[in-house]
Write an enzyme that holds these catalytic residues in place. Structure first.
Site, short mmCIF file in Angstrom:
data_model
loop_
_atom_site.label_atom_id
_atom_site.label_comp_id
_atom_site.label_asym_id
_atom_site.label_seq_id
_atom_site.Cartn_x
_atom_site.Cartn_y
_atom_site.Cartn_z
N LYS A 1 -6.70 -7.03 -15.23
CA LYS A 1 -7.43 -6.77 -16.50
C LYS A 1 -7.86 -5.32 -16.58
CE LYS A 1 -9.46 -11.30 -15.78
NZ LYS A 1 -10.72 -11.88 -15.29
N ARG B 1 0.86 -10.58 8.63
CA ARG B 1 0.11 -10.30 9.86
C ARG B 1 -1.29 -9.74 9.61
NH1 ARG B 1 4.89 -10.58 10.94
NH2 ARG B 1 5.02 -9.52 8.96
N THR B 2 -1.35 -8.68 8.82
CA THR B 2 -2.62 -7.96 8.74
C THR B 2 -3.70 -8.85 8.12
OG1 THR B 2 -1.31 -5.98 8.46
CG2 THR B 2 -3.66 -5.77 8.05
N HIS C 1 -2.02 3.19 8.37
CA HIS C 1 -2.25 1.77 8.66
C HIS C 1 -3.00 1.72 9.99
CE1 HIS C 1 -1.89 -2.45 8.94
NE2 HIS C 1 -0.59 -2.63 8.70
N ARG D 1 -5.94 -3.64 1.50
CA ARG D 1 -4.59 -3.05 1.46
C ARG D 1 -4.26 -2.74 0.02
NH1 ARG D 1 0.72 -5.37 4.41
NH2 ARG D 1 -0.38 -4.36 6.13
N1 CP Z 1 2.51 -5.08 10.41
C1 CP Z 1 2.09 -5.41 9.18
O1 CP Z 1 1.36 -4.66 8.53
O2 CP Z 1 2.55 -6.62 8.75
P1 CP Z 1 2.15 -7.28 7.36
O3 CP Z 1 2.73 -6.41 6.27
O4 CP Z 1 2.76 -8.66 7.39
O5 CP Z 1 0.66 -7.30 7.26
#
Ligand code: CP
Length: 306
Positions: free
Chosen positions: A80, A51-52, A129, A101
């Site tokens: 590396k 999603r993100t 998040h 991320r």
């Molecule tokens: N909600 C969420 O962070 O989903 P993903 O891990 O698929 O990005």
């Protein structure tokens, strides 16, 4: 230059403006189709995501911009030994904004401290998040009509679930919000969060049974047990199906309660619940695109005339 590391990086008023932009995007998408022409978004994902990452990429493409990046640390020069700080210095030469991320708490913050472009924390370990939180707030605000006067149940892995920590952080700024934390003992919400709630005189309860509190909830925020953050498989297997939201439990809930989930779902919501109009987790994922479009515009300082 602004970054987004934590939902509290934006004031409540700034968030309101962001949600208004996101609502306008939802209704008037073509108006925004060229807003980011010539701009590039880098997605640097050292941890898996559906999603993100894809909603960020969809957001930039919807704005007429382009995307580049990596979806796996193994395909980057991190293998590396390149540091996050050096990586973002390089990405700053290639892109205008970056969503990152990382499995390590604070890594996007390290990147932001040396970056030449805005950095968005797209999830750092078990910590925060913030863009999921923007998505969650927009979903509640749009479908419930308010962000105050809410009783919010958060259920599942409240220890490792970064979406839970970010959402609580953001919701405490609104009036008359009350939390009910539903988790097994081992997955209770961290002490730093309950201490913060005590300091702010915000009411909360901690319970283990989902059924008993269902009739009192305005929002039920379900979460999966975060397998990737467990130290041993045995504990994960014992706890993973502790809560399963099914039709029988939904029958105990108010008719206007909303069920949110940041997704991915594993077993914690039965697929039978998906058809219930109160189950809004797929709609929530759609709002994630609008809110990320609004965020990209805000951090790049781009306004679109009406
Ligand atoms: N909600 C969420 O962070 O989903 P993903 O891990 O698929 O990005």
């Amino acid at each position: 230059m602004r970054h987004l590391m934590n939902p509290l990086d934006f004031s409540a008023e700034e968030l309101d403006r962001l949600f208004e932009t996101a609502r306008d995007i939802e209704v008037n998408m073509p108006k925004y189709a060229h807003a980011c022409e010539g701009k590039k978004l880098a997605t640097c994902f050292y941890e898996p995501s559906t999603r993100t990452r894809l909603s960020f990429e969809a957001a930039m493409l919807n704005l007429g911009g382009n995307v580049l990046g990596f979806s796996d640390a193994a395909s980057s020069s991190a293998t590396k030994g390149e540091s996050v700080a050096d990586t973002i210095r390089i990405i700053s030469c290639y892109a205008d904004i970056c969503a990152m991320r990382h499995p390590k708490e604070g890594a996007p913050m390290v990147a932001a401290s040396v970056s030449g472009i805005p950095v968005i924390n797209a999830g750092d370990g078990g910590h925060q998040h913030p863009t999921q939180t923007l998505t969650d707030l927009m979903t509640i605000r749009t479908l419930k009509g308010r962000l105050n006067q809410l009783t919010i149940g958060l259920c599942g892995d409240l220890k490792f679930g970064r979406t839970v920590h970010s959402l609580i952080n953001a919701l405490v700024r609104y009036d008359d919000v009350r939390f009910i934390f539903i988790s097994p003992e081992e997955l209770r919400v961290p002490d730093y969060i309950t201490e913060m709630l005590k300091d702010k005189n915000i009411p909360y309860e901690e319970v283990m049974q989902l059924e008993e509190i269902m009739p009192r909830l305005d929002i039920l925020y379900m979460t999966r047990v975060q397998k990737e953050r467990f130290f041993n498989e045995e504990d994960y297997v014992r706890l993973k199906d502790f809560y399963i939201l099914d039709k029988a439990k939904m029958n105990l809930a108010p008719k206007d309660m909303l069920v949110l989930h940041p997704l991915p779902r594993v077993n914690e919501i039965s697929v039978d619940v998906d058809d219930d109009p109160r189950a809004v987790y797929f709609k929530q994922a759609q709002y994630g695109v609008y809110v990320r479009m609004a965020l990209i515009l805000t951090l790049l300082g781009i306004t679109v005339d009406s």
